[in-house]
Design an enzyme around this catalytic site. Structure first.
Site, PDB file in Angstrom:
ATOM      1  N   CYS A 105      48.098 -69.798  12.579  1.00 56.04           N
ATOM      2  CA  CYS A 105      48.589 -68.824  13.557  1.00 56.04           C
ATOM      3  C   CYS A 105      48.513 -67.399  13.017  1.00 56.04           C
ATOM      4  O   CYS A 105      48.135 -66.481  13.735  1.00 56.04           O
ATOM      5  CB  CYS A 105      50.053 -69.101  13.908  1.00 56.04           C
ATOM      6  SG  CYS A 105      50.409 -70.818  14.251  1.00 56.04           S
ATOM      7  N   ASP A 106      48.904 -67.208  11.777  1.00 54.78           N
ATOM      8  CA  ASP A 106      49.175 -65.845  11.297  1.00 54.78           C
ATOM      9  C   ASP A 106      48.244 -65.348  10.197  1.00 54.78           C
ATOM     10  O   ASP A 106      48.329 -64.175   9.813  1.00 54.78           O
ATOM     11  CB  ASP A 106      50.631 -65.769  10.795  1.00 54.78           C
ATOM     12  CG  ASP A 106      51.619 -66.019  11.924  1.00 54.78           C
ATOM     13  OD1 ASP A 106      51.273 -65.719  13.081  1.00 54.78           O
ATOM     14  OD2 ASP A 106      52.723 -66.528  11.665  1.00 54.78           O
TER      15      ASP A 106
ATOM     16  N   CYS B  94      52.910 -70.905   9.389  1.00 62.44           N
ATOM     17  CA  CYS B  94      51.711 -71.362  10.087  1.00 62.44           C
ATOM     18  C   CYS B  94      50.510 -70.492   9.719  1.00 62.44           C
ATOM     19  O   CYS B  94      50.350 -69.390  10.259  1.00 62.44           O
ATOM     20  CB  CYS B  94      51.962 -71.354  11.590  1.00 62.44           C
ATOM     21  SG  CYS B  94      50.537 -71.901  12.544  1.00 62.44           S
TER      22      CYS B  94
HETATM   23  C1  LIG Z   1      56.818 -68.419  13.016  1.00 62.79           C
HETATM   24  C2  LIG Z   1      55.876 -69.263  13.847  1.00 62.79           C
HETATM   25  C3  LIG Z   1      54.758 -68.677  14.414  1.00 62.79           C
HETATM   26  C4  LIG Z   1      53.887 -69.441  15.174  1.00 62.79           C
HETATM   27  N1  LIG Z   1      52.820 -68.821  15.752  1.00 62.79           N
HETATM   28  C5  LIG Z   1      51.972 -69.543  16.524  1.00 62.79           C
HETATM   29  C6  LIG Z   1      50.826 -68.917  17.133  1.00 62.79           C
HETATM   30  O1  LIG Z   1      50.584 -67.725  16.937  1.00 62.79           O
HETATM   31  N2  LIG Z   1      50.028 -69.702  17.884  1.00 62.79           N
HETATM   32  C7  LIG Z   1      50.246 -71.042  18.094  1.00 62.79           C
HETATM   33  O2  LIG Z   1      49.489 -71.683  18.809  1.00 62.79           O
HETATM   34  N3  LIG Z   1      51.311 -71.657  17.520  1.00 62.79           N
HETATM   35  C8  LIG Z   1      52.165 -70.940  16.749  1.00 62.79           C
HETATM   36  N4  LIG Z   1      53.224 -71.557  16.141  1.00 62.79           N
HETATM   37  C9  LIG Z   1      53.390 -73.009  16.338  1.00 62.79           C
HETATM   38  C10 LIG Z   1      54.000 -73.282  17.704  1.00 62.79           C
HETATM   39  O3  LIG Z   1      55.112 -72.449  17.889  1.00 62.79           O
HETATM   40  C11 LIG Z   1      54.394 -74.750  17.807  1.00 62.79           C
HETATM   41  O4  LIG Z   1      53.269 -75.561  17.602  1.00 62.79           O
HETATM   42  C12 LIG Z   1      54.980 -75.037  19.180  1.00 62.79           C
HETATM   43  O5  LIG Z   1      56.102 -74.215  19.421  1.00 62.79           O
HETATM   44  C13 LIG Z   1      55.397 -76.495  19.324  1.00 62.79           C
HETATM   45  O6  LIG Z   1      56.002 -76.638  20.559  1.00 62.79           O
HETATM   46  P1  LIG Z   1      56.986 -77.835  20.878  1.00 62.79           P
HETATM   47  O7  LIG Z   1      57.379 -77.660  22.286  1.00 62.79           O
HETATM   48  O8  LIG Z   1      56.361 -79.116  20.487  1.00 62.79           O
HETATM   49  O9  LIG Z   1      58.217 -77.661  19.887  1.00 62.79           O
HETATM   50  P2  LIG Z   1      59.179 -76.461  19.538  1.00 62.79           P
HETATM   51  O10 LIG Z   1      58.589 -75.134  19.845  1.00 62.79           O
HETATM   52  O11 LIG Z   1      59.596 -76.752  18.134  1.00 62.79           O
HETATM   53  O12 LIG Z   1      60.413 -76.656  20.518  1.00 62.79           O
HETATM   54  C14 LIG Z   1      61.280 -77.739  20.361  1.00 62.79           C
HETATM   55  C15 LIG Z   1      62.417 -77.613  21.348  1.00 62.79           C
HETATM   56  O13 LIG Z   1      63.184 -78.799  21.292  1.00 62.79           O
HETATM   57  C16 LIG Z   1      64.542 -78.465  21.278  1.00 62.79           C
HETATM   58  N5  LIG Z   1      65.310 -79.573  20.680  1.00 62.79           N
HETATM   59  C17 LIG Z   1      65.294 -80.046  19.416  1.00 62.79           C
HETATM   60  N6  LIG Z   1      66.181 -81.046  19.257  1.00 62.79           N
HETATM   61  C18 LIG Z   1      66.745 -81.220  20.498  1.00 62.79           C
HETATM   62  C19 LIG Z   1      67.764 -82.082  21.003  1.00 62.79           C
HETATM   63  N7  LIG Z   1      68.374 -82.992  20.242  1.00 62.79           N
HETATM   64  N8  LIG Z   1      68.125 -81.954  22.302  1.00 62.79           N
HETATM   65  C20 LIG Z   1      67.512 -81.047  23.117  1.00 62.79           C
HETATM   66  N9  LIG Z   1      66.559 -80.205  22.679  1.00 62.79           N
HETATM   67  C21 LIG Z   1      66.191 -80.291  21.392  1.00 62.79           C
HETATM   68  C22 LIG Z   1      64.627 -77.146  20.536  1.00 62.79           C
HETATM   69  O14 LIG Z   1      65.821 -76.453  20.889  1.00 62.79           O
HETATM   70  C23 LIG Z   1      63.376 -76.464  21.086  1.00 62.79           C
HETATM   71  O15 LIG Z   1      63.690 -75.834  22.296  1.00 62.79           O
HETATM   72  C24 LIG Z   1      54.123 -70.829  15.368  1.00 62.79           C
HETATM   73  C25 LIG Z   1      55.250 -71.424  14.805  1.00 62.79           C
HETATM   74  C26 LIG Z   1      56.126 -70.658  14.049  1.00 62.79           C
HETATM   75  C27 LIG Z   1      57.346 -71.302  13.439  1.00 62.79           C
END
Ligand SMILES: Cc1cc2nc3c(=O)[nH]c(=O)nc-3n(C[C@H](O)[C@H](O)[C@H](O)COP(=O)(O)OP(=O)(O)OC[C@H]3O[C@@H](n4cnc5c(N)ncnc54)[C@H](O)[C@@H]3O)c2cc1C
Length: 310
Positions: free
Chosen positions: A137-138, A134
């Site tokens: 983000c970083d 990202c």
């Molecule tokens: C290394 C890294 C650093 C980042 N740093 C930042 C930052 O500094 N600032 C920022 O704003 N964003 C950052 N991001 C981006 C941010 O983390 C994501 O945009 C955010 O986490 C998305 O949230 P989400 O809830 O949509 O999905 P996710 O965080 O991807 O969570 C998805 C969830 O769904 C669950 N899941 C998947 N399939 C299933 C299933 N079949 N059954 C039940 N559960 C399931 C997973 O276990 C997980 O808990 C970063 C991302 C990464 C990878």
């Protein structure tokens, strides 16, 4: 655990926790199925500096743990496990978590998207310590440094161009000598004086796992077989994301890359089923936008249940 629910939230990243918080405060006793990666993508990172409310920044795992505690305080329940299949043909919907079947009036899909990684053990060990997927983000952490971007499509070009705001030099590494990126993006990257291209090249190892920071990459040219070390402070992956939505194929609308299609922000084509966060957002992919759409999905669940008199 109760098997009949008003709302089930699939996923425990920031969108899922926010949806849980809002539905819990509406007294709907949400059940959150955590998935294989409890806490989602933020649990993999270190310092988060762009989530409002934390002037000094906050560690990703701490931020996500706070969200979970906040939702739990209002009655959200969490279940370890992974949704294996769903039946959305009639309400209550059926959500299968291995052998358990949960019946629910509404479903919030918050299952996120997983970044594509190279799959090297050294890369995995250094995620959050100089390896990132990202740039938004970083990128800031590498101001004044030389860094590397991996990939050959539009997202890699976009990341490389964005990162020139911080880095003194960006080396774009691609395993082929032709690119999937659109001509306009490729031209922009080629013309940028801070971006250098290394084609026909793959990363074989990321240094230095012992130091817990990226100091360089071991590279191989696939045409000449030459192997060498390139010093760098960071490696950004720009090779795409995989939305966690495969099980909805044929049931919900998706785009060509498997992201769930929503209308009016969070509505899917099935009444009572909403999608939020990265699983439906290929554009912003931020913690705050994921949380924002989690809130929207929760408010729509409340409205739906009220309208149906449930
Ligand atoms: C290394 C890294 C650093 C980042 N740093 C930042 C930052 O500094 N600032 C920022 O704003 N964003 C950052 N991001 C981006 C941010 O983390 C994501 O945009 C955010 O986490 C998305 O949230 P989400 O809830 O949509 O999905 P996710 O965080 O991807 O969570 C998805 C969830 O769904 C669950 N899941 C998947 N399939 C299933 C299933 N079949 N059954 C039940 N559960 C399931 C997973 O276990 C997980 O808990 C970063 C991302 C990464 C990878």
């Amino acid at each position: 655990m109760e098997n009949f629910r008003d709302v089930v939230v699939m996923g425990s990243g920031c969108s899922g926790h926010t949806a849980a918080l809002y539905t819990a405060r509406a007294n709907l006793k949400p059940l959150v199925i955590e998935g294989h990666e409890p806490g989602g993508q933020l649990s993999m990172t270190t310092l988060v500096e762009n989530f409002p409310g934390f002037p000094e920044g906050i560690q990703g795992p701490e931020l996500i743990e706070n969200m979970r505690k906040q939702a739990t305080r209002f009655g959200a329940e969490y279940m370890l496990g992974h949704v294996t299949s769903v039946d959305l043909t009639k309400r209550p919907f059926m959500v299968h978590v291995s052998k358990h079947v949960i019946h629910t009036q509404t479903l919030i899909i918050a299952s996120g998207a997983s970044a594509r990684w190279l799959g090297l053990p050294s890369e995995q060990a250094l995620i959050g310590h100089g390896v990132s997927s990202c740039a938004t983000c970083d990128g800031f952490f590498f101001s004044g440094k030389e860094i590397v971007v991996i990939g050959g499509g539009d997202s890699a070009m976009e990341e490389a161009l964005f990162l020139t705001r911080f880095a003194t030099k960006v080396t774009l590494i691609h395993r082929r000598d032709h690119f999937r990126a659109s001509k306009i993006m490729l031209d922009r990257a080629h013309e940028h004086k801070q971006i250098e291209f290394l084609t026909d090249t793959v990363v074989e190892e990321v240094h230095d796992v012992k130091k817990k920071e990226v100091t360089g990459l071991k590279l191989r040219n696939l045409k000449t077989n030459k192997v060498w070390d390139l010093p760098t402070s960071a490696m950004f992956l720009g090779i795409g994301h995989i939305p966690n939505a495969k099980m909805f194929e044929g049931h919900l609308d998706m785009d060509q890359d498997g992201y769930l299609k929503t209308h009016d922000y969070v509505f899917t084509k099935v009444p009572g089923v909403y999608a939020c966060g990265d699983v439906q957002d290929r554009r912003y992919r931020q913690a705050i936008t994921a949380s924002g759409s989690g809130c929207m999905a929760a408010l729509e669940v409340e409205r739906f249940l009220e309208q149906k008199g449930l």
